[in-house]
Design a protein around this motif. Structure first.
Motif, mmCIF file in Angstrom:
data_model
loop_
_atom_site.group_PDB
_atom_site.id
_atom_site.type_symbol
_atom_site.label_atom_id
_atom_site.label_comp_id
_atom_site.label_asym_id
_atom_site.label_seq_id
_atom_site.Cartn_x
_atom_site.Cartn_y
_atom_site.Cartn_z
ATOM 1 N N ALA A 252 0.797 -1.238 0.000
ATOM 2 C CA ALA A 252 0.000 0.000 0.000
ATOM 3 C C ALA A 252 0.829 1.289 0.000
ATOM 4 O O ALA A 252 0.433 2.260 -0.638
ATOM 5 N N PRO A 253 1.986 1.342 0.683
ATOM 6 C CA PRO A 253 2.718 2.619 0.692
ATOM 7 C C PRO A 253 3.152 3.085 -0.691
ATOM 8 O O PRO A 253 3.471 4.257 -0.863
ATOM 9 N N LEU A 254 3.194 2.178 -1.652
ATOM 10 C CA LEU A 254 3.651 2.585 -2.988
ATOM 11 C C LEU A 254 2.503 2.925 -3.935
ATOM 12 O O LEU A 254 2.736 3.228 -5.092
ATOM 13 N N ILE A 255 1.266 2.862 -3.455
ATOM 14 C CA ILE A 255 0.142 3.246 -4.322
ATOM 15 C C ILE A 255 0.363 4.690 -4.752
ATOM 16 O O ILE A 255 0.640 5.550 -3.925
ATOM 17 N N GLY A 256 0.251 4.932 -6.035
ATOM 18 C CA GLY A 256 0.417 6.300 -6.519
ATOM 19 C C GLY A 256 1.865 6.667 -6.779
ATOM 20 O O GLY A 256 2.141 7.685 -7.389
ATOM 21 N N ILE A 257 2.800 5.856 -6.287
ATOM 22 C CA ILE A 257 4.215 6.136 -6.552
ATOM 23 C C ILE A 257 4.737 5.128 -7.569
ATOM 24 O O ILE A 257 5.337 5.493 -8.570
ATOM 25 N N ASN A 258 4.503 3.849 -7.282
ATOM 26 C CA ASN A 258 4.849 2.813 -8.250
ATOM 27 C C ASN A 258 3.763 1.751 -8.167
ATOM 28 O O ASN A 258 3.857 0.795 -7.406
ATOM 29 N N ASP A 259 2.730 1.949 -8.950
ATOM 30 C CA ASP A 259 1.566 1.066 -8.866
ATOM 31 C C ASP A 259 1.889 -0.371 -9.245
ATOM 32 O O ASP A 259 1.309 -1.308 -8.721
ATOM 33 N N PRO B 216 3.741 8.543 1.069
ATOM 34 C CA PRO B 216 2.431 7.891 1.028
ATOM 35 C C PRO B 216 1.265 8.869 0.849
ATOM 36 O O PRO B 216 0.135 8.436 0.714
ATOM 37 N N SER C 275 0.708 10.187 -1.706
ATOM 38 C CA SER C 275 0.275 9.910 -3.081
ATOM 39 C C SER C 275 -0.778 8.810 -3.149
ATOM 40 O O SER C 275 -1.326 8.571 -4.219
ATOM 41 N N ILE C 276 -1.047 8.156 -2.020
ATOM 42 C CA ILE C 276 -2.017 7.053 -2.047
ATOM 43 C C ILE C 276 -3.351 7.536 -2.608
ATOM 44 O O ILE C 276 -3.973 6.873 -3.432
ATOM 45 N N GLY D 227 -3.249 7.814 -6.282
ATOM 46 C CA GLY D 227 -3.206 6.480 -6.866
ATOM 47 C C GLY D 227 -4.567 5.811 -6.845
ATOM 48 O O GLY D 227 -4.950 5.119 -7.782
ATOM 49 N N TYR E 268 -0.595 10.864 -15.462
ATOM 50 C CA TYR E 268 -0.627 10.162 -14.180
ATOM 51 C C TYR E 268 0.734 10.060 -13.518
ATOM 52 O O TYR E 268 0.901 10.389 -12.347
ATOM 53 N N ILE F 93 5.618 12.087 -10.283
ATOM 54 C CA ILE F 93 6.644 11.237 -9.673
ATOM 55 C C ILE F 93 7.948 11.362 -10.461
ATOM 56 O O ILE F 93 9.027 11.561 -9.887
#
Lengths: 321, 588
Positions: free
Chosen positions: A195-202, B429, B431-432, B435, B446, B450
């Motif tokens: 979960a910590p990488l959601i939005g950073i490296n999906d 995080p 960024s969650i 995402g 998207y 980053i």
């Protein structure tokens, strides 16, 4: 010491039903927990951005709890681990503790180390406790095979958190087994959900969750029970996204992803390989207490629009299997 | 008649202002989507028409009574604000209807209307007191009770309060001066008590001085009982039909008692007409200024509450959603309930960027929405404040006007991403949320934030790659910055046993980890020991770390590897952000 609920930001935004379920379960069991209102974020996302802000945020929550003579209770593993870490820093580092107390002076707050943070699992294990809990639960979950997922920050770093053994934890399993369910050993039990990488490296994020889902399936688990709402969110999200991906590859739903087919080379033969549902522990206990499924928010995670395949151009990352 | 002309002119300005404001709802835009004004007007009309004939109309009705008329949302989140709101709104509305428009409206309802008769005399003061209590609470909360959770008072708040206060104070002052004025008394007596002789007029004056608060320089107390008795007779014949006892106007009467010592000097046409024109012009100014002041929420709030009762992000027309978001910017009353419940507002005290507070950020957004070219500096500051938001949704849940703040932040974040200024807060995080809402984002945009952020950091530390030949103590102390908590020595114990690398879940997701991640965890530790900062900060490993603490847990030497990674991120982000800010300021 009285107890006060500490709400989690991510849970409030996406899986608020898990927090509502926690309230229902706690009320049903007769555990006295006040509702907290004036707290701020635990600081978890700020640890890597601004360390002082991170310390200050959790420090303020602890000071607010201390002012009311209460301990914080959180349903979330990340909030728990973060606040625990700050508590430990404030207890051992005089300069940090001075910094926080100075900043809080304006509000008439101070943290002297009297209040702490507790995970709801700890609270339930202490009161009503396993024997009482067993008596209260209707054990309708008898025989359900559950893969327990603790979440990283509930276990590590163990010298700071001290919740359970970081290598073979069992306290959460005890709680789940009290419902009559059977906990299964699974190889990925202690891994991160991603979960910590959601939005950073999906891609990596989903890959980690997928590995866990597959491992739970291999262990013949009926469901994954998480001790943290963020992990619960991540598993359900990944499951839905993979299902969509699978169906689109097999042209069950939409033709628009037809061309992705060759790239994806899905590593599973059927939806069953990863289709393990997840529940937050409060929902599982709520079910065993005979609470209404709808009120507990079971099946409430609905992504309004279909998720896109997680693997964008570049294909499946190596080592996926 | 010039006075009527002035009223019409200010009414005209007010209407033109409203029309202008409404046009902005369709002209301004937020987010990446593009719609023509025409299509937005049509979409709005169609949406309203369809809602009118659907079952949703019942939802609208319910929202109208519950949330618009009764303000149930406000009552739930801030009962004191609710009371203040209705004291001011109720009192002022009734004054508007019974006093300002009283001459036209009251005769339609009441057969015997005189502003000086009860109940009108009393009610006017009663409503006035309501407004005063409301204003008093508002002023007390803003300026006397220093509540750290309250957002700073803006000029708009002060203007609105000042206009209300000026109207009320000038009105009361005028009334109390009139009560004490002996010349007004004599004019009225000349006009209505025509048949009376000098002696009865004198006793009438005595009666009014005694009972109606008139201050007469010629008459001295105490008056004889006969004189008062005669005055009473004259009064009941000539005045009583139109004058209830002045004490009923309790507030005006009270103030008139206070000014008694100076009443003689205030008795003159000049003072009265000055007060009258102050009162009159402030009212007209308030009317003309209404669409541009925060009182405009009188119109925007109901629309916003009703629209949000039936609109849904997943179902509504995107053109209407955009129109609604612009409308929402106007609907904000700057009440500060969002900031009070914000889970990040506290951090404003150590990071002095007002855009961290949702209520202040919304005010900055008005500029952005109007399509004016936002200065690079402003974009930077707004983006910084916006990206610190945890998206916990509390602001949206508590907003009394029902503004969907969270969607607003989302739109603005995407608008700002389009400007291409790197923001390093996305590498956390936080960024969650973005995402999770991947589907609402243009797929080409998207991953841009980053990659921009990573590039900015790599560029920042590129310079330390060049060999210097000279020993630089700053290089030594990169990790020893204040507040980082971990020093350069933290990894001293590492002897590269690779336990961390073997435990790392990220390493295991890659088939060729050392090629994909630039540095493996144990190599990262070694690079920190060697102070190869360019390698450390540009490595993928540093930014892909989950923070799962496995490496730290398993390390046989007790190296706090995960905490060290967080510390390194701190260093990289604070240094790079600072330089981005400086560079953009220099380029201006």
């Amino acid at each position: 010491m009285s107890l006060v609920f500490f709400p989690c930001c991510v849970a409030s935004a996406f899986v608020d039903h898990a927090q509502i379920a926690a309230r229902l379960v706690v009320d049903k069991l007769g555990v006295q927990i006040e509702d907290g209102t004036e707290f701020n974020c635990c600081g978890y996302p700020y640890k890597g951005i601004d360390f002082q802000a991170f310390i200050l945020l959790s420090g303020r929550n602890l000071a607010l709890a201390e002012k009311n003579g209460a301990d914080l209770v959180t349903t979330c593993g990340c909030c728990y681990g973060t606040t625990k870490q700050v508590e430990s820093i404030l207890k051992h580092d005089v300069s940090m503790s001075d910094y926080v107390n100075n900043a809080l002076k304006r509000e008439g707050l101070a943290y002297k180390g009297k209040s702490t943070v507790k995970h709801l699992i700890e609270v339930l294990l202490a009161n009503p406790g396993i024997p009482n809990l067993k008596a209260r639960l209707d054990r309708s979950q008898r025989g359900l095979r559950v893969a327990t997922h603790y979440g990283c920050k509930l276990l590590r770093p163990s010298d700071v958190v001290g919740f359970d053994s970081p290598f073979s934890p069992s306290r959460f399993d005890q709680l789940v087994e009290a419902t009559g369910a059977v906990t299964v050993p699974w190889s990925e039990k202690l891994e991160c959900c991603g979960a910590p990488l959601i939005g950073i490296n999906d891609t990596t994020s989903q890959l980690l969750a997928k590995k866990k889902l597959e491992s739970a399936r291999q262990a013949k688990a009926d469901l994954i029970c998480t001790a943290c709402p963020c992990c619960y969110l991540q598993f359900e999200r990944t499951r839905e996204s993979l299902t969509f991906e699978y169906e689109s590859v097999h042209q069950v739903v939409l033709p628009r992803f037809k061309f992705e087919r060759t790239k994806m080379a899905l590593s599973f033969d059927s939806v069953r390989d990863f289709n393990v549902p997840s529940l937050a522990y409060v929902q599982l206990i709520g079910l065993a207490l005979g609470l209404d499924e709808g009120a507990l928010g079971i099946g409430a995670i609905k992504f309004t629009t279909a998720l896109r395949p997680c693997h964008q151009a570049g294909g499946m990352p190596a080592g996926a299997h | 008649m010039p006075k009527a002309a002035l009223v019409y002119i200010s009414l005209l300005i007010c209407c033109a202002g409203i029309a202008y404001k409404v046009s902005t709802w369709f002209r301004y835009s937020l987010g990446s989507a593009k719609f023509t004004v025409q299509s937005r007007v049509f979409a709005a009309a169609r949406g309203m028409w369809q809602t009118l004939w659907s079952r949703q109309f019942l939802t609208i009705l319910k929202a109208f009574f519950l949330n618009v008329l009764f303000q149930a949302r406000l009552l739930r989140v801030a009962p004191l604000k609710w009371a203040t709101h209705f004291l001011i709104l109720g009192g002022f509305m009734m004054l508007l209807l019974m006093h300002a428009l009283g001459r036209y409206l009251n005769p339609l309802i009441f057969s015997n209307y005189y502003s000086t008769l009860n109940p009108f005399l009393f009610l006017r003061n009663f409503f006035g007191v309501m407004v005063f209590i409301g204003l008093g609470i508002a002023l007390f909360n803003r300026f006397i009770r220093r509540d750290p959770a309250r957002p700073p008072t803006s000029f708009m708040d002060i203007y609105a309060l000042a206009i209300f206060a000026a109207i009320m104070v000038s009105g009361i002052a005028l009334e109390s001066v009139k009560i004490t004025s002996v010349s007004v008394f004599r004019e009225m007596a000349d006009e209505y008590a025509t048949g009376e002789d000098q002696a009865s007029l004198k006793s009438l004056e005595a009666y009014w001085v005694e009972n109606y608060g008139v201050v007469s320089p010629g008459l001295a107390r105490p008056f004889g009982p006969e004189s008062l008795a005669e005055g009473k007779v004259v009064h009941s014949v000539n005045c009583a039909q139109c004058h209830s006892p002045a004490r009923w106007a309790f507030m005006d009467y009270g103030v008139s008692r206070l000014i008694t010592p100076v009443a003689v000097y205030l008795d003159g046409d000049g003072v009265r007409s000055t007060l009258y024109y102050i009162h009159f012009f402030v009212c007209l100014f308030g009317l003309a200024y209404l669409p541009f002041s925060k009182v405009f929420h009188l119109f925007t709030c109901p629309i916003c509450l009703l629209a949000n009762a039936v609109m849904d992000r997943s179902l509504s027309n995107p053109a209407n959603l955009m129109t609604k978001q612009i409308l929402e910017l106007d609907a904000c009353t700057h009440c500060g309930v969002c900031t009070r419940n914000c889970s990040m507002a506290f951090i404003h005290r150590i990071i002095p960027n007002a855009n961290i507070l949702p209520s202040e950020r919304l005010a900055s957004l008005k500029l952005l929405a109007s399509g004016q070219e936002l200065s690079v500096r402003d974009s930077l500051v707004i983006q910084d404040g916006l990206n610190l938001c945890t998206n916990c949704k509390q602001c949206t849940l508590v907003c009394p006007v029902g503004i969907n703040l969270q969607d607003l932040w989302f739109s603005v974040r995407e608008t700002l991403v389009g400007r291409g200024i790197p923001n390093l807060l996305v590498l956390s995080p936080l960024s969650i949320y973005r995402g999770m809402r991947k589907d609402d984002i243009e797929i080409t945009c998207y991953s841009r934030p980053i990659s921009q952020a990573r590039k900015a950091i790599a560029d920042e530390f590129e310079s330390s790659r060049q060999s210097k030949g000279v020993y630089e103590p700053e290089e030594e102390r990169v990790l020893d910055a204040p507040g980082i908590h971990l020093g350069q020595n933290a990894c001293a114990g590492c002897f590269m046993c690779m336990t961390c690398t073997n435990a790392c879940p990220i390493v295991r997701t890659h088939e060729h980890p050392s090629a994909d991640l630039d540095l493996l965890p144990h190599q990262l530790m070694q690079a920190v020991k060697l102070r190869l900062w360019d390698v450390v900060f540009s490595s993928k490993m540093l930014w892909e770390c989950l923070g799962c603490y496995k490496c730290q847990e398993f390390c046989p030497m007790g190296v706090p590897a995960t905490d060290l990674i967080f510390a390194l991120r701190n260093v990289a982000i604070s240094r790079t952000s600072r330089n981005i800010f400086q560079k953009t300021l220099e380029t201006l």
